[in-house]
Design a protein around this motif. Sequence first.
Motif: not given
Length: 232
Positions: A142, A168, A170, A174-175
Amino acid sequence: MIQVRKAADRGHANHGWLDTYHTFSFASYQDRKHVHFRSLRVMNEDRVAPGEGFGTHPHNDMEIVTYVLEGALEHKDSMGNGEVLRPGEFQRMSAGTGITHSEFNPSSDEPVHLYQIWLFPDQKGLTPSYEQKRFPDEELQNKLRVVASPDAEQGALAIHQDAKIFLSKLDAGSSVEYPITESRHAWLQVLRGNVTLNGQPLDTSDGAAVSDETVLKIEAGDSAEIMLFDLA
């Protein structure tokens, strides 16, 4: 401006031992509309059959980054390096004045799934060099973790180009956000899962070229893994 490169629109070749998709023109796939994006020259998604691989072949004046998603890839080169890349591991090879290497799937029963990425170097005639590195999952979860940059910041791989590569992983829902400096560009490659990029949906193996944006907001639908390139 975001231009999506859908996975199904890429060049494709299945050689039996190698099933490969080309985001940009490569080998027998030639598309004048998709030759490169900024310094990003090659984005190949490869699956190599058990016990098969790329025989010894040469490269020069290219920054080559390899990332393994599943399986294992054995590397040997003319500098004397002999390593096996496993899931989550990166390899950076600066071909410079010239190097030969081979890449082989050492497994007798598992294919290897990998991305091979080429960037133009910022100068020709560099001394060939090699690095291999894995980044802890907790540094990727995240958040955008720099994995390659010109100055090898935060223990990243060193690449000879005004570019940064981030990875990343995730969780669903999530962002992450990434600000883009004026006059710079970005490329997002979805390795697994699905995301939205500034509201634009992207699925597994889709890519997107980004120009004239000030910030990128990447939101995961399902759990996802992404690679982001910050490019001059």
